[in-house]
Design a protein around this motif. Sequence first.
Motif, PDB file in Angstrom:
ATOM      1  N   LEU A  47      -7.516 -11.966   2.096  1.00 34.65           N
ATOM      2  CA  LEU A  47      -8.253 -10.734   1.810  1.00 34.65           C
ATOM      3  C   LEU A  47      -7.281  -9.586   1.520  1.00 34.65           C
ATOM      4  O   LEU A  47      -7.502  -8.784   0.601  1.00 34.65           O
ATOM      5  CB  LEU A  47      -9.168 -10.379   2.987  1.00 34.65           C
ATOM      6  N   HIS A  48      -6.202  -9.541   2.264  1.00 40.41           N
ATOM      7  CA  HIS A  48      -5.180  -8.504   2.038  1.00 40.41           C
ATOM      8  C   HIS A  48      -4.657  -8.595   0.596  1.00 40.41           C
ATOM      9  O   HIS A  48      -4.563  -7.589  -0.113  1.00 40.41           O
ATOM     10  CB  HIS A  48      -4.039  -8.698   3.046  1.00 40.41           C
ATOM     11  N   ARG A  50      -6.160  -9.969  -1.953  1.00 38.50           N
ATOM     12  CA  ARG A  50      -7.240  -9.620  -2.906  1.00 38.50           C
ATOM     13  C   ARG A  50      -7.385  -8.115  -3.069  1.00 38.50           C
ATOM     14  O   ARG A  50      -7.608  -7.616  -4.166  1.00 38.50           O
ATOM     15  CB  ARG A  50      -8.587 -10.158  -2.405  1.00 38.50           C
ATOM     16  N   ILE A  51      -7.326  -7.416  -1.938  1.00 39.88           N
ATOM     17  CA  ILE A  51      -7.472  -5.956  -2.000  1.00 39.88           C
ATOM     18  C   ILE A  51      -6.373  -5.372  -2.889  1.00 39.88           C
ATOM     19  O   ILE A  51      -6.621  -4.484  -3.712  1.00 39.88           O
ATOM     20  CB  ILE A  51      -7.440  -5.353  -0.575  1.00 39.88           C
ATOM     21  N   GLU A  52      -5.170  -5.921  -2.744  1.00 43.09           N
ATOM     22  CA  GLU A  52      -4.077  -5.436  -3.584  1.00 43.09           C
ATOM     23  C   GLU A  52      -4.246  -5.867  -5.035  1.00 43.09           C
ATOM     24  O   GLU A  52      -4.122  -5.050  -5.954  1.00 43.09           O
ATOM     25  CB  GLU A  52      -2.737  -5.926  -3.011  1.00 43.09           C
ATOM     26  N   GLU A  54      -6.935  -6.767  -6.685  1.00 39.52           N
ATOM     27  CA  GLU A  54      -8.152  -6.361  -7.405  1.00 39.52           C
ATOM     28  C   GLU A  54      -8.439  -4.866  -7.342  1.00 39.52           C
ATOM     29  O   GLU A  54      -9.195  -4.352  -8.156  1.00 39.52           O
ATOM     30  CB  GLU A  54      -9.358  -7.144  -6.874  1.00 39.52           C
ATOM     31  N   VAL A  55      -7.869  -4.180  -6.359  1.00 41.09           N
ATOM     32  CA  VAL A  55      -8.165  -2.749  -6.246  1.00 41.09           C
ATOM     33  C   VAL A  55      -6.897  -1.890  -6.341  1.00 41.09           C
ATOM     34  O   VAL A  55      -6.775  -1.035  -7.220  1.00 41.09           O
ATOM     35  CB  VAL A  55      -8.927  -2.424  -4.931  1.00 41.09           C
ATOM     36  N   LEU A 141     -13.485  -1.126  -3.267  1.00 42.72           N
ATOM     37  CA  LEU A 141     -13.384  -2.111  -2.180  1.00 42.72           C
ATOM     38  C   LEU A 141     -14.775  -2.621  -1.806  1.00 42.72           C
ATOM     39  O   LEU A 141     -14.980  -3.813  -1.609  1.00 42.72           O
ATOM     40  CB  LEU A 141     -12.736  -1.487  -0.937  1.00 42.72           C
ATOM     41  N   ASN A 142     -15.722  -1.691  -1.756  1.00 37.44           N
ATOM     42  CA  ASN A 142     -17.082  -2.081  -1.376  1.00 37.44           C
ATOM     43  C   ASN A 142     -17.752  -2.949  -2.434  1.00 37.44           C
ATOM     44  O   ASN A 142     -18.675  -3.690  -2.136  1.00 37.44           O
ATOM     45  CB  ASN A 142     -17.938  -0.831  -1.109  1.00 37.44           C
ATOM     46  N   MET A 144     -16.187  -5.274  -4.151  1.00 32.35           N
ATOM     47  CA  MET A 144     -15.534  -6.573  -4.284  1.00 32.35           C
ATOM     48  C   MET A 144     -16.493  -7.689  -3.861  1.00 32.35           C
ATOM     49  O   MET A 144     -17.079  -7.622  -2.800  1.00 32.35           O
ATOM     50  CB  MET A 144     -14.289  -6.634  -3.375  1.00 32.35           C
ATOM     51  N   ASN A 149     -13.085 -13.544  -6.876  1.00 31.31           N
ATOM     52  CA  ASN A 149     -11.709 -13.900  -6.531  1.00 31.31           C
ATOM     53  C   ASN A 149     -11.063 -14.739  -7.631  1.00 31.31           C
ATOM     54  O   ASN A 149     -11.498 -15.839  -7.932  1.00 31.31           O
ATOM     55  CB  ASN A 149     -11.686 -14.674  -5.209  1.00 31.31           C
TER      56      ASN A 149
END
Length: 155
Positions: A47-48, A50-52, A54-55, A141-142, A144, A149
């Motif tokens: 998840l960490h 992905r946040i980087e 994709e966002v 983020l919300n 996603m 993925n």
Amino acid sequence: MNTTDNWLVHDHRKYEAALREVELAAGAGQWEEAERLFREFVEDFKLHMRIEDEVLYPMFRESVAESGEDIDSLTEDHNDIARLLHDLAYVLKHREYEHFEDSLAPLYRMMLDHDAYEEEVFSRFGERSLLARRDEAVARLNRMQPSDNRREWSF
Ligand SMILES: [Fe+2]
Ligand SMILES: [Fe+2]
């Protein structure tokens, strides 16, 4: 130090410690525990990334023109880390414990290097880009979705 740095640095130290815990359990021959700790770590760490991916990385690209090369390198790091995570997952799944240390050592080194580099890049560009667009970052983020993925995981 800004909020982005705090979040980033806190998570990085947490994942580095989690990987060390996996190594300690394995070193003590507690393979079931090592595998359990690895799965726990990796779910969170996916998840960490992905946040980087994709966002945060896209937002840096959009807001800071000169960030392109650094973001490319960080993305490459993520690809390497994902490959190394697959190797380690394979070793644990197939109980090839004789290869454990050879799989974990490069992953751990890569993570330390990547984390330090990322912290440096984020703090170099962070103040004037992400923080100014904090509401948008939270909105992204919300939004996603699990199905978005782009990274393929076999475990
Ligand atoms: Fe990263
Ligand atoms: Fe990170």
